[in-house]
Design an enzyme around this catalytic site. Structure first.
Site, PDB file in Angstrom:
ATOM      1  N   LYS A 143       0.829  -1.208   0.000  1.00 19.05           N
ATOM      2  CA  LYS A 143       0.000   0.000   0.000  1.00 19.05           C
ATOM      3  C   LYS A 143       0.865   1.259   0.000  1.00 19.05           C
ATOM      4  CE  LYS A 143      -3.726  -2.612   2.063  1.00 19.05           C
ATOM      5  NZ  LYS A 143      -4.213  -3.213   3.309  1.00 19.05           N
ATOM      6  N   GLN A 180      -3.611  -1.536  10.295  1.00 16.57           N
ATOM      7  CA  GLN A 180      -3.569  -2.896   9.772  1.00 16.57           C
ATOM      8  C   GLN A 180      -4.123  -3.890  10.790  1.00 16.57           C
ATOM      9  OE1 GLN A 180      -2.750  -3.843   6.622  1.00 16.57           O
ATOM     10  NE2 GLN A 180      -3.348  -5.916   7.195  1.00 16.57           N
ATOM     11  N   ASP A 236     -10.853   2.629   5.477  1.00 11.42           N
ATOM     12  CA  ASP A 236     -11.560   1.345   5.413  1.00 11.42           C
ATOM     13  C   ASP A 236     -13.075   1.529   5.399  1.00 11.42           C
ATOM     14  OD1 ASP A 236      -9.599  -0.634   5.189  1.00 11.42           O
ATOM     15  OD2 ASP A 236      -9.155  -0.560   7.328  1.00 11.42           O
TER      16      ASP A 236
END
Length: 290
Positions: free
Chosen positions: A56, A100, A123
């Site tokens: 990412k 994460q 997210d």
């Protein structure tokens, strides 16, 4: 291996189209003196998680975004995680934050998520953003559901007015996807049914649907007899055994389906693309506020 007869609906060209759309938007923001940045937090030394974060960060930098990263060790405390989130919440260079998951057992991930600025939640899973989704308000949308909508739209699969059955009711996929696909938009507006493994006769619902989306996280749960011939089948749910990916949709379903996502390169690439889209849209909303 089962003979493939269904049209494969790959996520890779969808993701590339999203990134091609984002690049000029990022450039416009930067030219206007606005930052676009993805801040990441990794707690612990899990190799797979570190790999995901590295991927990412590399993608963010390739797109022209900043990518500050905070790595805490396995013994990190809840307080240290909250301090890391607070630092990225107040960093003007950062427009999106990713924590994460999974985190070590001493970390309360949900409690940590609650301290994240909802506007920076790439997210789309903060309770504020789930509420925005339910009400049809602007905000970050959960990445895998948004990716599935984009996947179907890109491949010209009509959703509006059709019967969609989602097998799975999880908070990261099944539940938000039902909200998303039932909204009044050209690429949504479906008749959505949500079933789960607690429904004894769940195949009765998947067998009649024109589009079936597996989101249960139970390897091989969807078999050919659970799908009506010619249906569109999207494999959203997976489980990992070590590094081996085990999808919800058995490969033999391709013999019955009219169109199906591949085991690798289906929903995954679109999920990543939507994370970056959330980050850029957050920057655009902030710029619009002045």
């Amino acid at each position: 291996m089962a003979a493939m007869t269904a049209q494969l609906i790959s996520g890779k060209p969808v993701a590339e189209a999203v990134f091609n759309d984002l690049r000029p938007r990022i450039n416009r923001l930067r030219e206007a003196g606005r930052s676009v940045g993805l801040g990441t937090i990794l707690v612990g030394s899990d190799g797979a998680s570190a790999g995901y974060i590295r991927m990412k960060i590399d993608k963010a930098e390739e797109l022209g975004m900043t990518a500050p990263h905070i790595h805490l060790d396995d013994a990190a405390t809840q307080s240290e995680v909250l301090d890391a989130i607070a630092a990225l919440n107040t960093d003007d260079e950062v427009t999106g934050v990713l924590i994460q998951h999974p985190t070590p057992p001493q970390i309360d991930f949900e409690a940590a998520m609650l301290t994240l600025d909802p506007d920076k939640d790439v997210d789309g899973l903060h309770p504020v953003n789930m509420g925005r989704l339910a009400l049809g308000m602007p905000g970050p949308v959960p990445c895998t559901p948004a990716g599935i909508e984009a996947l179907l739209a890109y491949h010209g699969i009509e959703i509006a007015g059709r019967e969609v059955c989602i097998l799975g009711r999880g908070t990261t996929l099944g539940r938000p996807l039902a909200l998303l696909l039932s909204q009044k938009r050209p690429t949504a507006n479906a008749a959505v049914t949500v079933v789960h493994t607690g429904v004894p006769d769940w195949p009765r619902y998947t067998q009649r649907a024109e589009i079936v989306i597996a989101a249960a996280g139970v390897p091989g749960i969807l078999q050919p007899e659970h799908v009506r011939p010619g249906a569109v089948v999207v494999g959203g749910g997976v489980r990992y055994e070590g590094r081996k990916l085990l999808p919800d949709v058995d490969e033999s379903v391709a013999e019955v389906a009219g169109a199906i996502t591949p085991r690798i390169g289906g929903v995954g690439p679109t999920t990543i693309a939507m994370l970056f889209r959330n980050c850029v849209e957050a920057a655009e909303r902030r710029a619009a506020r002045g």
